[in-house]
Design a protein around this motif. Structure first.
Motif, PDB file in Angstrom:
ATOM      1  N   HIS A 325       0.825  -1.214   0.000  1.00  0.00           N
ATOM      2  CA  HIS A 325       0.000   0.000   0.000  1.00  0.00           C
ATOM      3  C   HIS A 325       0.860   1.265   0.000  1.00  0.00           C
ATOM      4  N   ILE A 326       1.884   1.248  -0.855  1.00  0.00           N
ATOM      5  CA  ILE A 326       2.731   2.421  -1.044  1.00  0.00           C
ATOM      6  C   ILE A 326       2.342   3.063  -2.372  1.00  0.00           C
ATOM      7  N   PHE A 327       1.895   4.303  -2.312  1.00  0.00           N
ATOM      8  CA  PHE A 327       1.463   5.003  -3.516  1.00  0.00           C
ATOM      9  C   PHE A 327       2.179   6.340  -3.602  1.00  0.00           C
ATOM     10  N   PHE A 328       2.496   6.720  -4.832  1.00  0.00           N
ATOM     11  CA  PHE A 328       3.166   7.996  -5.059  1.00  0.00           C
ATOM     12  C   PHE A 328       2.137   9.063  -5.420  1.00  0.00           C
ATOM     13  N   GLY A 330      -0.219  11.307  -7.214  1.00  0.00           N
ATOM     14  CA  GLY A 330      -0.903  11.126  -8.500  1.00  0.00           C
ATOM     15  C   GLY A 330      -1.436   9.726  -8.699  1.00  0.00           C
ATOM     16  N   GLU A 331      -1.021   8.777  -7.854  1.00  0.00           N
ATOM     17  CA  GLU A 331      -1.516   7.408  -7.943  1.00  0.00           C
ATOM     18  C   GLU A 331      -2.652   7.211  -6.953  1.00  0.00           C
ATOM     19  N   THR A 332      -3.526   6.262  -7.263  1.00  0.00           N
ATOM     20  CA  THR A 332      -4.617   5.918  -6.349  1.00  0.00           C
ATOM     21  C   THR A 332      -4.638   4.417  -6.132  1.00  0.00           C
ATOM     22  N   GLU A 333      -5.252   3.993  -5.045  1.00  0.00           N
ATOM     23  CA  GLU A 333      -5.318   2.562  -4.729  1.00  0.00           C
ATOM     24  C   GLU A 333      -6.222   1.855  -5.722  1.00  0.00           C
TER      25      GLU A 333
END
Length: 333
Positions: A325-328, A330-333
């Motif tokens: 659950h690592i997001f940068f 601009g990213e979404t799950e």
């Protein structure tokens, strides 16, 4: 002679420039930086004639045919697209792209521009010592798994401890341990063992929201491969590939400067050589071989293989981040 343009003026760009110069196969002609003073300084130091602080003008220039991209991870994608659209071969520092969507778009553009060549600069798999590992692995009667470790304390972590957020530890720029030192270990595993069936990632998150260190588990049908990497601590543990009573021992999974085979009696047999040379020279030679003779049958096979490896590694890196659950930005799950 390959005419090389560079994006980025940090230490890794300098190391790559030193490597390509030593091969005698490249002429460093053009430099881009966001600040013209920085570009001019880097150009003067390395004998490049042209400097730019305008990216579109840089890519429109006819002073280079191949570009080395060593900017922050998050901007690789847009710069790579410009390179392809302007007919420039591209060497992208690892990790080439942030996620599978970006990788798929780059592959689509490459298919539309078949004369453009793309390489991910994963230097470890091009070294003679890595090739010696591959050869010895093929001689093992049984493979029972592996552990790859690459941990080096980053001086930029001092800034994190002081309340700052440098690019390499920023979710805005795609930072973190997995996206840096972890890439080497993933390349080791995928190149030697292929794609795993399942992956899991156990990160140690830091204040900035990215992983400072972590352990990844790659599951194969008959064994697992464990990857350990860190930018917030040092480790001198060796990396190992296990047979039954024998094993291959590697000094570390990134530099791969010393490799031994230990037989069932524990006797050491050195593999490869401790060259001490710039570790980017082998990849620079490999890339030049393909660029200079793309029609050669073996070169076409090697190029297709490296391009596919890049896609596989991108997928694993993305899946590992998803698992943790690592997001940068601009990213979404």
């Amino acid at each position: 002679m390959i005419k090389l343009g560079t994006i980025g003026t940090n230490w890794i760009t300098q190391q790559f420039v030193d490597a390509v110069k030593s091969t005698g196969l490249y002429d460093v002609t053009t430099v881009y930086s966001r600040h013209i003073e920085t570009a001019e300084q880097f150009a003067d130091k390395n004998g490049a004639a042209d400097s730019f602080d305008d990216l579109k003008a840089f890519f429109a220039s006819d002073t280079f045919d191949t570009v080395y991209i060593a900017s922050p991870n998050s901007v690789h994608f847009e710069q790579a697209k410009l390179a392809i659209e302007h007919g420039k071969n591209l060497i992208v520092e690892k990790p080439a792209f942030m996620n599978q969507k970006e990788m798929a778009e780059i592959q689509r553009l490459l298919d539309q521009h078949p004369d453009v060549l793309y390489f991910e600069a994963a230097r470890n798999i091009h070294t003679p010592n890595f090739l010696s590992i591959q050869k010895k692995l093929g001689e093992l009667k049984t493979v029972a798994g592996a552990e790859f470790t690459y941990s080096k304390y980053s001086s930029r972590y001092d800034k994190v401890l002081n309340g700052e957020t440098p690019n390499v530890f920023s979710p805005k720029f795609g930072g973190g341990a997995l996206q840096d030192l972890g890439v080497y270990t993933v390349y080791d595993a995928v190149t030697l063992f292929g794609m795993p069936e399942e992956v899991a990632y156990y990160p140690q998150l830091i204040r900035t929201g990215v992983d400072g260190k972590g352990t990844a588990i790659l599951s194969y049908p008959e064994y697992t491969v464990t990857l350990n990497f860190s930018k917030i601590s040092n480790s001198h543990m060796t990396s190992e590939i296990y047979g039954l009573k024998d094993l291959i021992e590697i000094d570390d999974a990134g530099e791969i400067q010393h490799v031994d085979y230990l037989d069932q009696d524990g006797t050491r047999h050195p593999l490869g050589t401790d060259s001490g040379q710039n570790p980017m020279i082998p990849e620079a030679n490999d890339f030049a071989r393909i660029i200079n003779d793309p029609a050669n049958d073996q070169n076409q096979k090697d190029y297709a293989y490296w391009r596919q490896l890049s896609v596989y590694v991108n997928k694993i890196l993305f899946n590992l981040r998803q698992d943790a659950h690592i997001f940068f930005v601009g990213e979404t799950e």
